[in-house]
Design an enzyme around this catalytic site. Sequence first.
Site: not given
Length: 397
Positions: A118, A131, A138, A142, A145, A199, A231, A253, A255, A373
């Site tokens: 995507e 984006c 991936c 996380c 996610c 990813g 990122s 990231s 967090h 996101c």
Amino acid sequence: MSANAPITQDVLTIPRKLPAAADGRQNLVGLTREGLREALIAAGTPEKQAKMRVGQIWQWIYHWGVRDFDAMTNLSKDCRAQLGQRFVIEIPEIVSRQVSADGTRKYLVRIAGGHEVETVYIPEEDRGTLCISSQVGCTLTCSFCHTGTQKLVRNLTAAEIVGQVMVARDDLGEWPEPGVGTGEAGPRLLSNIVLMGMGEPLYNFEAVRDAMKIAMDGEGIALSRRRITLSTSGVVPEIARTAEEIGCMLAVSFHATTDDVRDRLVPINKKWPIAELLDALRAYPKLSNSERITFEYVMLKGVNDSDEDARRLVRLISGIPAKINLIPFNEWPGAPYERSDWARIEAFADIVYKAGYASPIRTPRGEDIMAACGQLKSATERARKSRAQIEAEAGLG
Ligand code: SAH
Ligand code: SF4
């Protein structure tokens, strides 16, 4: 967009193009200038002419958006015919495009092997951000996610990464008209790139680097390195290399403010904990000659959003030129977290701001089409789920 705005989803299915050249011809998209030179020489271009040919073909592909050698009018007919026998100019295929009520566009893009990724276009008043994805799925997991719940299928090639930019420019109609220089036709629709799709870009370093070098090349797509943000979840050993070999802006990231919490949210932290990550980040601005690093911080109710967290965050990053991007958690079906309340997010932002850091709260965009996101996950994977689950995800259950 607020959660109760009307959803006026425009789903458009774009007819399939002809099948990709499966006849052994080499794709020129995604080759660096040097790679293109080597390919042309291997195909019989005399070395003396190679540099000029590279310049010509490069402009046709990346400045004008041409996909057909016959349109390359400054090359001789013979030359065009020879190129057509050996090479193709091929980008991924758009399978579908969804347009959110807020104008965000989500493209489902098909790559070789039938896999799908995507790509999301986010229009703003004075710019437009694309984006892009760097992997199908991936390897990291996380816990907040959606992409992290999908196994890694494969890395994207440089052609598939820069191809997402070209797909979006096709859809936005943003290749220059003859006689009009890039940028002369007004502000660009696609002015910024963020590697924040599916990813971990630093686990696919070479392809990401080559694709971004192509996007930055002044004789083509020509986006400045300051308009590209990569990122990472914190792949420490690749951070210095990112500065040296790509030189784009960096987002991390982050967090969490303790290793204990970060281990749970961003498990790569077990390998490269906060202190090591901060050392690498501290060196980045100087190495890449960029002003500041973006710290991304997803706001999870009761998990990482206390005043104490905000104060600890400020202490940790002290001395690093930084901006803190607070991301209200975007929910997805089955997610084990909730978004922090707005008052909490604002209180957190206030502490960070008063400590001298910009602390914008990222407005969720394209939520109604699952384009925000961390909501991306390819349909290939969805197709493997049970019918009941798919219906539940679509709100039909
Ligand atoms: N893999 C890279 C880039 C992709 S994600 C990385 O992890 O940095 C882009 C940003 O969205 C990251 O900061 C990521 O942590 C965040 N994100 C992931 N899931 C999210 C969710 N459900 N809600 C809000 N942000 C999320
Ligand atoms: Fe992968 Fe980034 Fe999602 Fe973590 S947040 S699972 S690194 S895509």
